[in-house]
Motif scaffolding. Structure first.
Motif, PDB file in Angstrom:
ATOM      1  N   ASP A   7       0.806  -1.170  -0.003  1.00  0.00           N
ATOM      2  CA  ASP A   7      -0.169   0.205   0.093  1.00  0.00           C
ATOM      3  C   ASP A   7       0.882   1.313  -0.123  1.00  0.00           C
ATOM      4  OD1 ASP A   7      -2.359  -1.509   0.150  1.00  0.00           O
ATOM      5  OD2 ASP A   7      -2.188  -1.658   2.127  1.00  0.00           O
ATOM      6  N   VAL A   8       1.783   1.208   0.718  1.00  0.00           N
ATOM      7  CA  VAL A   8       2.873   2.364   0.911  1.00  0.00           C
ATOM      8  C   VAL A   8       3.812   2.593  -0.721  1.00  0.00           C
ATOM      9  CG1 VAL A   8       4.843   3.206   1.984  1.00  0.00           C
ATOM     10  CG2 VAL A   8       3.284   2.099   3.444  1.00  0.00           C
ATOM     11  N   ALA A   9       3.944   1.151  -1.103  1.00  0.00           N
ATOM     12  CA  ALA A   9       4.659   1.467  -2.424  1.00  0.00           C
ATOM     13  C   ALA A   9       3.837   1.832  -3.510  1.00  0.00           C
ATOM     14  CB  ALA A   9       5.135  -0.217  -2.618  1.00  0.00           C
ATOM     15  N   ALA A  10       2.494   1.629  -3.600  1.00  0.00           N
ATOM     16  CA  ALA A  10       1.632   2.125  -4.363  1.00  0.00           C
ATOM     17  C   ALA A  10       1.513   3.600  -4.422  1.00  0.00           C
ATOM     18  CB  ALA A  10       0.225   1.414  -4.453  1.00  0.00           C
ATOM     19  N   LEU A  11       1.316   4.339  -2.934  1.00  0.00           N
ATOM     20  CA  LEU A  11       1.066   5.586  -3.029  1.00  0.00           C
ATOM     21  C   LEU A  11       2.312   6.379  -3.221  1.00  0.00           C
ATOM     22  CD1 LEU A  11      -0.770   7.938  -2.083  1.00  0.00           C
ATOM     23  CD2 LEU A  11       0.135   7.408   0.605  1.00  0.00           C
ATOM     24  N   ALA A  12       3.501   5.777  -2.787  1.00  0.00           N
ATOM     25  CA  ALA A  12       4.872   6.445  -3.153  1.00  0.00           C
ATOM     26  C   ALA A  12       5.409   6.346  -4.574  1.00  0.00           C
ATOM     27  CB  ALA A  12       5.974   5.888  -2.154  1.00  0.00           C
ATOM     28  N   GLY A  13       4.781   5.259  -5.243  1.00  0.00           N
ATOM     29  CA  GLY A  13       5.275   5.168  -6.695  1.00  0.00           C
ATOM     30  C   GLY A  13       6.645   4.345  -6.825  1.00  0.00           C
ATOM     31  N   VAL A  14       6.782   3.531  -5.901  1.00  0.00           N
ATOM     32  CA  VAL A  14       8.056   2.836  -5.868  1.00  0.00           C
ATOM     33  C   VAL A  14       7.808   1.297  -5.597  1.00  0.00           C
ATOM     34  CG1 VAL A  14       9.362   4.536  -4.668  1.00  0.00           C
ATOM     35  CG2 VAL A  14       8.338   3.069  -3.284  1.00  0.00           C
TER      36      VAL A  14
END
Length: 338
Positions: A7-14
């Motif tokens: 979820d964090v990766a998706a929001l940060a684009g990484v």
């Protein structure tokens, strides 16, 4: 639902791996922009690492938390705090640990101070506390609920708590008796407006020395105001000089107060030590370079940090520490101001 790495990766684009690297502090080859983007996403999603899951893999973080209560926004510039942290850092570096510094205000119980332990970001903590004694005790009690891996820079008279201190009381006693032996009977004491355990001990040593010398303690010769800086020391010295029966000697709560007091005395045309004797506490690096060189009580701040970190890491690693309580000796440095 609990926020996940993806979820964090998706929001940060990484990638998920990039988020994992930030969480585990593997950021040496990561750009600051990427790291900031991931950390911002973690904050927005209220994401905290699952310390239990991480513990299954590594069992520890190899990080020590230095937790500090200090009202001064410049708390990291304080020379004694700097010495203690330096001692901690030296041991941490030698034994492969990182050091996390976290601070709060000493006006009320702030559970945010415990976050490094609550979030599993540190294996143990070192507590340098100020504020009312009852509040300091509450912090210790709350820490005991979280972990047994902590050391306090205060004598708490509790065998269940690991402590490292210096013999502040004896140092103040000996310095005050030196004033008495030199013929002084009007001896002042100044400290900050914030209660610190080491200052409480110094004040007790000062009063005991007066009592043993059969000199009546005069509250008019004491001041507890402001924070630890030379300007405050000068202001308090100026106040004392206006007393009906002013002092002829001063034991300052630390060296910063002492040099401020000397400056204030010189501005009044008084000679130190001929007209007025001044002694400080701590023996900071500048003490022997003042005019006159400052007589002071050396507090082994670096050694305190070194011993406390050694004790803490031994506890973390399951070793039986040689000591659970350390009281380091102090040393009077006789120079030109008293």
């Amino acid at each position: 639902m609990r926020t996940r790495l993806k979820d964090v990766a998706a929001l940060a684009g990484v990638s998920v791996q990039t988020v994992s690297n930030v969480v585990n502090r593997r950021v040496a080859e990561m750009s600051p922009e990427t790291r900031e983007r991931v950390e911002e996403a973690m904050r927005k999603l209220n994401y905290y690492p699952n310390s239990q899951a991480r513990g299954l893999r590594s069992q520890k973080t190899s990080t020590l938390a230095f937790l500090l209560l200090d009202p001064d926004p410049r708390y990291l510039a304080d020379p004694m705090t700097d010495l203690i942290i330096s001692g901690v850092g030296a041991v941490a570096r030698e034994r492969g640990y990182m050091l996390l510094v976290h601070a709060a205000q000493p006006d009320q119980l702030d559970h945010g101070l415990f976050m490094p332990i609550q979030q599993g970001r540190a294996d143990g903590a070192l507590l340098l506390l100020s504020g009312d004694p009852s509040l300091r005790r509450r912090y210790i009690d709350e820490m005991q609920k979280l972990t047994t891996n902590f050391v306090v820079f205060e004598d708490v008279n509790d065998d269940s708590v690991a402590t490292v201190t210096a013999n502040n009381r004896q140092g103040a006693y000996d310095m005050t008796r030196r004033f008495v032996d030199a013929g002084h009977t009007r001896i002042a004491f100044i400290g900050s407006g914030t209660a610190w355990p080491m200052i409480e001990q110094r004040f007790e040593g000062y009063k005991q020395a007066l009592q043993d010398a059969r000199i009546v303690f005069d509250p008019a010769l004491t001041r507890f105001e402001g924070e630890w800086d030379a300007v405050t020391g000068g202001r308090l010295m100026s106040q004392l000089c206006t007393e009906t029966d002013p002092p002829t000697a001063l034991l300052a709560g630390n060296d910063l107060f002492a040099i401020g007091a000397i400056k204030a005395l010189k501005e009044r045309g008084m000679r130190v030590p001929d007209d007025f004797a001044v002694a400080g506490f701590d023996d900071f690096a500048f003490a022997e370079h003042t005019d006159p060189p400052l007589t002071t009580v050396r507090i082994p701040g670096f050694e305190m940090g070194h011993q406390a970190a050694t004790l803490l890491i031994d506890r973390i690693e399951g070793k039986d520490p040689e000591i659970n309580t350390g009281v380091l000796p102090v040393d009077i440095k006789i120079r030109g101001s008293a």
